[in-house]
Design a protein around this motif. Sequence first.
Motif, PDB file in Angstrom:
ATOM      1  N   ASP A  19      62.763  15.196  21.144  1.00 58.46           N
ATOM      2  CA  ASP A  19      61.741  16.237  21.247  1.00 58.46           C
ATOM      3  C   ASP A  19      61.299  16.540  22.668  1.00 58.46           C
ATOM      4  O   ASP A  19      60.949  17.676  22.979  1.00 58.46           O
ATOM      5  CB  ASP A  19      60.510  15.840  20.421  1.00 58.46           C
ATOM      6  CG  ASP A  19      60.767  16.034  18.952  1.00 58.46           C
ATOM      7  OD1 ASP A  19      61.897  16.412  18.626  1.00 58.46           O
ATOM      8  OD2 ASP A  19      59.851  15.797  18.148  1.00 58.46           O
ATOM      9  N   SER A  20      61.245  15.526  23.524  1.00 63.92           N
ATOM     10  CA  SER A  20      60.829  15.810  24.901  1.00 63.92           C
ATOM     11  C   SER A  20      61.870  15.277  25.861  1.00 63.92           C
ATOM     12  O   SER A  20      61.569  14.603  26.825  1.00 63.92           O
ATOM     13  CB  SER A  20      59.461  15.197  25.182  1.00 63.92           C
ATOM     14  OG  SER A  20      59.546  13.811  25.060  1.00 63.92           O
ATOM     15  N   VAL A  53      64.544  19.571  27.632  1.00 62.57           N
ATOM     16  CA  VAL A  53      63.245  20.154  27.308  1.00 62.57           C
ATOM     17  C   VAL A  53      62.302  20.181  28.508  1.00 62.57           C
ATOM     18  O   VAL A  53      61.722  21.210  28.832  1.00 62.57           O
ATOM     19  CB  VAL A  53      62.584  19.415  26.128  1.00 62.57           C
ATOM     20  CG1 VAL A  53      61.257  20.041  25.789  1.00 62.57           C
ATOM     21  CG2 VAL A  53      63.501  19.446  24.920  1.00 62.57           C
ATOM     22  N   GLN A  54      62.171  19.040  29.200  1.00 61.99           N
ATOM     23  CA  GLN A  54      61.253  19.041  30.337  1.00 61.99           C
ATOM     24  C   GLN A  54      61.883  19.636  31.600  1.00 61.99           C
ATOM     25  O   GLN A  54      61.193  19.844  32.593  1.00 61.99           O
ATOM     26  CB  GLN A  54      60.799  17.618  30.676  1.00 61.99           C
ATOM     27  CG  GLN A  54      60.150  16.872  29.541  1.00 61.99           C
ATOM     28  CD  GLN A  54      59.786  15.457  29.952  1.00 61.99           C
ATOM     29  OE1 GLN A  54      59.159  15.234  30.969  1.00 61.99           O
ATOM     30  NE2 GLN A  54      60.194  14.477  29.170  1.00 61.99           N
ATOM     31  N   GLN A  66      70.752  21.698  20.149  1.00 63.15           N
ATOM     32  CA  GLN A  66      69.500  20.981  19.911  1.00 63.15           C
ATOM     33  C   GLN A  66      68.413  21.921  19.399  1.00 63.15           C
ATOM     34  O   GLN A  66      67.662  21.580  18.495  1.00 63.15           O
ATOM     35  CB  GLN A  66      69.048  20.313  21.208  1.00 63.15           C
ATOM     36  CG  GLN A  66      67.908  19.353  20.983  1.00 63.15           C
ATOM     37  CD  GLN A  66      67.289  18.894  22.270  1.00 63.15           C
ATOM     38  OE1 GLN A  66      67.530  19.463  23.323  1.00 63.15           O
ATOM     39  NE2 GLN A  66      66.484  17.862  22.192  1.00 63.15           N
ATOM     40  N   ARG A  67      68.334  23.129  20.011  1.00 62.88           N
ATOM     41  CA  ARG A  67      67.254  24.028  19.610  1.00 62.88           C
ATOM     42  C   ARG A  67      67.516  24.696  18.284  1.00 62.88           C
ATOM     43  O   ARG A  67      66.557  25.078  17.610  1.00 62.88           O
ATOM     44  CB  ARG A  67      67.030  25.072  20.698  1.00 62.88           C
ATOM     45  CG  ARG A  67      66.468  24.395  21.904  1.00 62.88           C
ATOM     46  CD  ARG A  67      65.877  25.292  22.914  1.00 62.88           C
ATOM     47  NE  ARG A  67      65.426  24.412  23.991  1.00 62.88           N
ATOM     48  CZ  ARG A  67      64.913  24.807  25.110  1.00 62.88           C
ATOM     49  NH1 ARG A  67      64.761  26.092  25.335  1.00 62.88           N
ATOM     50  NH2 ARG A  67      64.524  23.945  26.023  1.00 62.88           N
ATOM     51  N   ASN A 109      66.247  22.166  15.952  1.00 65.36           N
ATOM     52  CA  ASN A 109      64.836  21.860  16.105  1.00 65.36           C
ATOM     53  C   ASN A 109      64.103  23.114  16.574  1.00 65.36           C
ATOM     54  O   ASN A 109      63.804  23.252  17.768  1.00 65.36           O
ATOM     55  CB  ASN A 109      64.702  20.717  17.122  1.00 65.36           C
ATOM     56  CG  ASN A 109      63.301  20.162  17.154  1.00 65.36           C
ATOM     57  OD1 ASN A 109      62.390  20.750  16.572  1.00 65.36           O
ATOM     58  ND2 ASN A 109      63.128  19.054  17.839  1.00 65.36           N
ATOM     59  N   SER A 113      61.263  24.269  16.722  1.00 67.73           N
ATOM     60  CA  SER A 113      59.968  24.268  17.408  1.00 67.73           C
ATOM     61  C   SER A 113      60.126  24.322  18.912  1.00 67.73           C
ATOM     62  O   SER A 113      59.162  24.580  19.632  1.00 67.73           O
ATOM     63  CB  SER A 113      59.189  23.014  17.016  1.00 67.73           C
ATOM     64  OG  SER A 113      59.893  21.882  17.433  1.00 67.73           O
ATOM     65  N   LEU A 114      61.348  24.064  19.419  1.00 68.68           N
ATOM     66  CA  LEU A 114      61.538  24.040  20.867  1.00 68.68           C
ATOM     67  C   LEU A 114      61.906  25.406  21.430  1.00 68.68           C
ATOM     68  O   LEU A 114      62.003  25.577  22.645  1.00 68.68           O
ATOM     69  CB  LEU A 114      62.645  23.058  21.238  1.00 68.68           C
ATOM     70  CG  LEU A 114      62.375  21.587  20.926  1.00 68.68           C
ATOM     71  CD1 LEU A 114      63.609  20.767  21.204  1.00 68.68           C
ATOM     72  CD2 LEU A 114      61.216  21.103  21.769  1.00 68.68           C
ATOM     73  N   GLU A 161      62.029  28.966  23.000  1.00 67.84           N
ATOM     74  CA  GLU A 161      61.120  29.645  23.938  1.00 67.84           C
ATOM     75  C   GLU A 161      61.053  31.132  23.621  1.00 67.84           C
ATOM     76  O   GLU A 161      61.941  31.681  22.973  1.00 67.84           O
ATOM     77  CB  GLU A 161      61.621  29.499  25.375  1.00 67.84           C
ATOM     78  CG  GLU A 161      61.560  28.110  25.910  1.00 67.84           C
ATOM     79  CD  GLU A 161      62.288  28.044  27.254  1.00 67.84           C
ATOM     80  OE1 GLU A 161      61.859  28.720  28.187  1.00 67.84           O
ATOM     81  OE2 GLU A 161      63.297  27.331  27.330  1.00 67.84           O
TER      82      GLU A 161
END
Lengths: 204, 230
Positions: free
Chosen positions: B30-31, B36-37, B219-220, B223, B225-226, B228
């Motif tokens: 998730d992070s 993601v970061q 990944q997105r 998932n 929720s990630l 943009e």
Amino acid sequence: MELLNTFIKGVFIENMIFAYFLGMCSYLAVSKSVKTANGLGLAVIFVLGVTVPLNYLLENYVLKEGALSWLDADFATVDLGFLSFLMYIAVVASVVQLVEMIVEKFAPALYGALGIFLPLIAVNCSILGGALFMQDRQYPTLAEATSFSLGSGVGWWFAIVAIAAIREKLRYSHVPAPLRGLGITFIITGLMGLAFMSLMGIEI
Amino acid sequence: MTTASPVQAPAREPLFSKKNRKLISDPLNDSNPITVQVLGICSALAITVQLQQAIIMSLSVIVVTMGGNVLISMMRNFIPDRIRIIVQLVVVAALVIIVDQVLKAYQPDVSEKLSVFVGLIITNCIIMGRIEAFALGNKPWPSLLDGLGNGLGYTWILLAVATVRELLGSGAISLPGMGQIKLLPQEWFISNGGLYENNNLVILPPMALILVGIIIWVQRSRNPSLIEEH
């Protein structure tokens, strides 16, 4: 002529972003609009142009084996090379602090726009990378090291302005949802890198 | 670098409580520091041509994130706010010098290939980013776990990209201490009369970017929720 060659090599052939991926973090994060990208790019050119010559002097008159012999003949065997990371990063951090104060005083609008990314130039890999490449490649003169640093700075500026311009246009196109933002930026950077590779091996 | 002991906890929460386990598992997905970061991309892409280099690099980064997080977390109450960046850089640089010297002594050829990228761990944004975001406000033990988690998150992306690039690019896998292991028989190659040829495109540095872009894509879509806006 040698100086111009090093400069052009730094901008196009050995571009910091497309050939070495240095300074990617701020490249990806600040490239949403051309205006801020331009400001950050100029700041990077300035910081690279100042820190690499400073580090060159440090390397050749303090750190290298035998570099201290201008002080006294006894120091000819001293090798402080293992300290180079620490010294380089100290120089970079203090120059960045200086730039931050200058920008805050004379261009407050730019200061507001760059926000957190100005102090983060200190940890922008392209700055320390410039210093380390300078050490690795052992440029013969100060002038050549300076033209290398300016060249890579201009190359970085060029790359970030180009991607920012592309991303501004990209707003109007239909990118698959999971790829929006970061993903597509990665892929476009990769394609731009492939395009830049066609310049490789050119002898000027 | 496993120096932290959690003796000071007044409420004595268990060492691997749910919250602490989350510190390790979150950065894996998730992070994730890379996807993601957006931290630590610089070095992640340049050294993924061979698996061996990627493994050594990730181990060095894990050591430095854990060490830096713990040391800064122990000093967090004494560091004046205004000069914290310089203090952090000095601590990280000292750790990187140790790693660099160890590599030069025990893995000289890998250290040669990694060239400036070991030094660039100092400016690897994962380390500074985690110190700024986590270690400055937390106790040593959670900071250690956070460093470990983020180091592992960085590691799996690096290993995935390096495996694909080496497998497709040179038809081999290399592990530290074992050299390169050729997976395909030599007769299969075109130069020896076969039909197979290595894909040299994957060796080129820009392909690393495109591979990470594809990892982000996968990944997105798993998932959402990630995702943009733009």
